[in-house]
Design a protein around this motif. Sequence first.
Motif, PDB file in Angstrom:
ATOM      1  N   LEU A 149       6.418  -1.679  -8.015  1.00 25.09           N
ATOM      2  CA  LEU A 149       7.774  -1.943  -7.847  1.00 25.09           C
ATOM      3  C   LEU A 149       7.836  -1.629  -6.304  1.00 25.09           C
ATOM      4  N   THR A 150       8.785  -2.052  -5.946  1.00 25.67           N
ATOM      5  CA  THR A 150       9.066  -1.921  -4.294  1.00 25.67           C
ATOM      6  C   THR A 150      10.227  -0.939  -4.204  1.00 25.67           C
ATOM      7  N   PRO A 151      10.333  -0.333  -2.915  1.00 22.34           N
ATOM      8  CA  PRO A 151      11.273   0.588  -2.650  1.00 22.34           C
ATOM      9  C   PRO A 151      12.505   0.029  -2.999  1.00 22.34           C
ATOM     10  N   ALA A 152      12.675  -1.139  -2.438  1.00 19.19           N
ATOM     11  CA  ALA A 152      14.156  -1.887  -2.658  1.00 19.19           C
ATOM     12  C   ALA A 152      14.549  -2.041  -4.578  1.00 19.19           C
ATOM     13  N   LEU A 205       4.357   6.960   2.083  1.00 21.07           N
ATOM     14  CA  LEU A 205       4.799   5.778   3.350  1.00 21.07           C
ATOM     15  C   LEU A 205       4.145   4.436   2.516  1.00 21.07           C
ATOM     16  N   VAL A 206       5.376   3.530   2.497  1.00 18.41           N
ATOM     17  CA  VAL A 206       5.322   2.247   1.854  1.00 18.41           C
ATOM     18  C   VAL A 206       5.456   1.274   2.979  1.00 18.41           C
ATOM     19  N   ASP A 207       4.802   0.500   3.331  1.00 17.06           N
ATOM     20  CA  ASP A 207       4.828  -0.635   4.294  1.00 17.06           C
ATOM     21  C   ASP A 207       5.472  -0.012   5.538  1.00 17.06           C
ATOM     22  N   ARG A 210       9.070   8.259 -10.021  1.00 11.92           N
ATOM     23  CA  ARG A 210       9.300   7.291  -8.922  1.00 11.92           C
ATOM     24  C   ARG A 210       7.723   6.932  -8.309  1.00 11.92           C
ATOM     25  N   LEU A 211       7.092   7.903  -8.067  1.00 11.93           N
ATOM     26  CA  LEU A 211       5.679   7.625  -7.437  1.00 11.93           C
ATOM     27  C   LEU A 211       4.759   6.622  -8.541  1.00 11.93           C
ATOM     28  N   SER A 212       4.920   7.121  -9.821  1.00 11.80           N
ATOM     29  CA  SER A 212       4.255   6.141 -10.681  1.00 11.80           C
ATOM     30  C   SER A 212       4.719   4.811 -10.680  1.00 11.80           C
ATOM     31  N   GLN A 213       5.922   4.659 -10.632  1.00 10.47           N
ATOM     32  CA  GLN A 213       6.689   3.213 -10.361  1.00 10.47           C
ATOM     33  C   GLN A 213       6.151   2.426  -9.253  1.00 10.47           C
ATOM     34  N   LYS A 239       0.720  -1.189   0.104  1.00 12.02           N
ATOM     35  CA  LYS A 239      -0.104   0.087   0.091  1.00 12.02           C
ATOM     36  C   LYS A 239       0.906   1.409  -0.078  1.00 12.02           C
ATOM     37  N   ILE A 240       0.505   2.364  -0.820  1.00 17.78           N
ATOM     38  CA  ILE A 240       1.419   3.622  -0.842  1.00 17.78           C
ATOM     39  C   ILE A 240       0.263   4.825  -0.308  1.00 17.78           C
ATOM     40  N   TYR A 241       0.919   5.449   0.566  1.00 20.67           N
ATOM     41  CA  TYR A 241       0.045   6.499   1.146  1.00 20.67           C
ATOM     42  C   TYR A 241       1.051   7.885   0.821  1.00 20.67           C
TER      43      TYR A 241
END
Length: 74
Positions: A61-64, A41-43, A53-56, A23-25
């Motif tokens: 896609l994960t932050p990692a 805020l991701v996980d 990057r927000l669209s990705q 989930k992305i906030y």
Amino acid sequence: MASPVARENSRRAAVKKALDRHKIYVTAQSFSGGTYQARVLVDGEAYWVDEFRLSQLRQGLTPAELELTPATDD
């Protein structure tokens, strides 16, 4: 033609995949000098990202995978 059971299993798998996705906030946004920046805020971890990057992240896609580093807010 797929059987009703196979269709139902496929639907359930698609729902499970969607629920398992992170989930992305968006917690803050900034527009400065013609550039956009968002704090997301991701996980449970915060990151500052640009619009691309927000669209990705929203595509799954994960932050990692994007090699993002957590935000250091004072």
